[in-house]
Design a protein around this motif. Structure first.
Motif, PDB file in Angstrom:
ATOM      1  N   UNK A 144      27.950  17.261  26.141  1.00  0.00           N
ATOM      2  CA  UNK A 144      28.113  16.831  27.526  1.00  0.00           C
ATOM      3  C   UNK A 144      27.005  15.983  27.814  1.00  0.00           C
ATOM      4  N   UNK A 145      26.988  15.319  28.937  1.00  0.00           N
ATOM      5  CA  UNK A 145      26.067  14.240  29.282  1.00  0.00           C
ATOM      6  C   UNK A 145      25.101  15.047  30.137  1.00  0.00           C
ATOM      7  N   UNK A 146      25.234  16.365  30.469  1.00  0.00           N
ATOM      8  CA  UNK A 146      24.342  16.926  31.111  1.00  0.00           C
ATOM      9  C   UNK A 146      23.183  17.651  30.016  1.00  0.00           C
ATOM     10  N   UNK A 147      22.045  17.703  30.072  1.00  0.00           N
ATOM     11  CA  UNK A 147      21.248  18.226  29.260  1.00  0.00           C
ATOM     12  C   UNK A 147      21.431  19.722  28.978  1.00  0.00           C
ATOM     13  N   UNK A 148      21.304  20.528  30.165  1.00  0.00           N
ATOM     14  CA  UNK A 148      21.477  21.773  30.406  1.00  0.00           C
ATOM     15  C   UNK A 148      22.617  22.439  29.872  1.00  0.00           C
ATOM     16  N   UNK A 149      23.515  21.795  29.900  1.00  0.00           N
ATOM     17  CA  UNK A 149      24.920  21.996  29.352  1.00  0.00           C
ATOM     18  C   UNK A 149      25.146  22.181  28.097  1.00  0.00           C
ATOM     19  N   UNK A 150      24.544  20.938  27.555  1.00  0.00           N
ATOM     20  CA  UNK A 150      24.492  20.747  26.082  1.00  0.00           C
ATOM     21  C   UNK A 150      23.757  21.732  25.284  1.00  0.00           C
ATOM     22  N   UNK A 151      22.654  22.112  25.926  1.00  0.00           N
ATOM     23  CA  UNK A 151      21.621  23.088  25.276  1.00  0.00           C
ATOM     24  C   UNK A 151      22.023  24.625  25.336  1.00  0.00           C
ATOM     25  N   UNK A 152      22.817  24.846  26.495  1.00  0.00           N
ATOM     26  CA  UNK A 152      23.714  26.205  26.666  1.00  0.00           C
ATOM     27  C   UNK A 152      24.804  26.344  25.570  1.00  0.00           C
ATOM     28  N   UNK A 153      25.743  25.386  25.378  1.00  0.00           N
ATOM     29  CA  UNK A 153      26.726  25.300  24.429  1.00  0.00           C
ATOM     30  C   UNK A 153      26.098  25.359  23.278  1.00  0.00           C
ATOM     31  N   UNK A 154      25.125  24.670  22.834  1.00  0.00           N
ATOM     32  CA  UNK A 154      24.355  24.716  21.529  1.00  0.00           C
ATOM     33  C   UNK A 154      23.766  26.175  20.896  1.00  0.00           C
ATOM     34  N   UNK A 155      23.146  26.683  22.151  1.00  0.00           N
ATOM     35  CA  UNK A 155      22.466  27.999  22.068  1.00  0.00           C
ATOM     36  C   UNK A 155      23.677  28.943  21.591  1.00  0.00           C
ATOM     37  N   UNK A 156      24.886  29.073  22.340  1.00  0.00           N
ATOM     38  CA  UNK A 156      25.923  30.012  21.995  1.00  0.00           C
ATOM     39  C   UNK A 156      26.697  29.647  20.650  1.00  0.00           C
ATOM     40  N   UNK A 157      26.682  28.364  20.104  1.00  0.00           N
ATOM     41  CA  UNK A 157      27.402  28.149  19.086  1.00  0.00           C
ATOM     42  C   UNK A 157      26.313  28.523  17.705  1.00  0.00           C
ATOM     43  N   UNK A 158      24.962  28.348  18.120  1.00  0.00           N
ATOM     44  CA  UNK A 158      23.905  28.963  17.178  1.00  0.00           C
ATOM     45  C   UNK A 158      24.124  30.598  16.860  1.00  0.00           C
ATOM     46  N   UNK A 159      24.377  31.221  18.171  1.00  0.00           N
ATOM     47  CA  UNK A 159      24.203  32.601  18.190  1.00  0.00           C
ATOM     48  C   UNK A 159      25.614  32.999  17.200  1.00  0.00           C
ATOM     49  N   UNK A 160      26.554  32.211  17.333  1.00  0.00           N
ATOM     50  CA  UNK A 160      27.639  32.574  16.533  1.00  0.00           C
ATOM     51  C   UNK A 160      27.604  32.200  14.987  1.00  0.00           C
ATOM     52  N   UNK A 161      26.390  31.668  14.593  1.00  0.00           N
ATOM     53  CA  UNK A 161      26.080  31.059  13.443  1.00  0.00           C
ATOM     54  C   UNK A 161      26.755  29.915  12.926  1.00  0.00           C
TER      55      UNK A 161
END
Length: 255
Positions: free
Chosen positions: A222-239
């Motif tokens: 996403x263009x929004x930095x906070x959205x990108x970071x939040x999605x990436x954090x959840x992906x990392x939580x899932x491995x």
């Protein structure tokens, strides 16, 4: 609350700015409110607060005047920001940090040369972490969702003036500091905002854990930095690792 200096272990100064527009020197008012850690380890709000009008060196725009209602006549005889800032941002005795709600805005004007390089706490980013169950995270919505202990209603008014807004923010900061460590708040403030829910689009309002891997991969771009970071954090939580962006094209050469 007036405190004896010997009881104060650390001080954080909450800053709020009102501006004349969006230029680099457009400050027209600064407000501050101190929060201190005492010998018992708890953080408390003190009577050390204040506000100064600032001459922005240009007319105040109608758009910003409609928010804070500061007129050109109010600031005509006020000092410039470079004369006001050091005394407010580097008070006698020093600070362990400065703080603001959505601190990136204040940091545009409170440059390291004016702050002495003090680190910043963003109470918006920290509230996202400590109170993710809340629905809204603006300074005033936090005030009325949480009803912080000891907040005198009248001292927090009018909204969108520097001192009342700093006073309200300080109550959020005090509660954040008493719920998490100073080190955590500083670390969270240095990262993008970790949004508790998707803010817009087809998945608006959903918790990140309820999204599919495919949806998360798309939001991680996403263009929004906070959205990108939040999605990436959840992906990392899932491995999972979010898809890496394509490499930048090499600079063409003449040879």
């Amino acid at each position: 609350m007036t405190l004896e200096p010997s009881r104060v272990l650390a001080r954080i100064r909450v800053i709020d700015l009102e501006t004349a527009g969006t230029g680099p020197h457009d400050v027209c008012e600064v407000g501050w409110q101190d929060v201190v850690r005492e010998a018992d380890g708890l953080w408390r709000i003190t009577d050390e607060r204040g506000a100064r009008l600032v001459n922005p060196g240009r007319p105040i725009s109608p758009e910003t005047m409609a928010v804070h209602h500061i007129l050109d006549a109010h600031v005509a005889d006020a000092p410039l920001w470079k004369a006001v800032a050091p005394g407010v941002l580097q008070p006698e005795g020093g600070v362990v940090a400065l703080a603001a709600h959505r601190a990136a805005f204040e940091q545009r004007y409170c440059r390291p040369a004016l702050t002495g390089g003090a680190p910043w706490i963003c109470t918006w980013k920290c509230a996202l972490r400590v109170w993710p169950e809340l629905m809204r995270f603006s300074n005033q919505m936090l005030r009325y969702q949480r009803h912080p202990e000891g907040l005198v209603h009248e001292l927090g008014l009018p909204a969108h003036r520097a001192l009342p807004d700093a006073y309200v923010t300080a109550h959020h900061l005090r509660d954040l500091l008493n719920a998490a460590s100073l080190e955590d708040l500083l670390a969270w403030s240095g990262e993008p905002g970790l949004l508790p829910r998707v803010p817009a689009g087809d998945h608006r309002g959903k918790a990140w854990r309820d999204l599919s891997d495919t949806a998360l991969q798309l939001l991680a771009k996403d263009r929004d930095r906070d959205v990108r970071f939040s999605a990436e954090t959840e992906l990392r939580r899932r491995g999972e690792q979010p898809d890496a962006p394509p490499p930048a094209p090499r600079q063409p050469t003449l040879f």
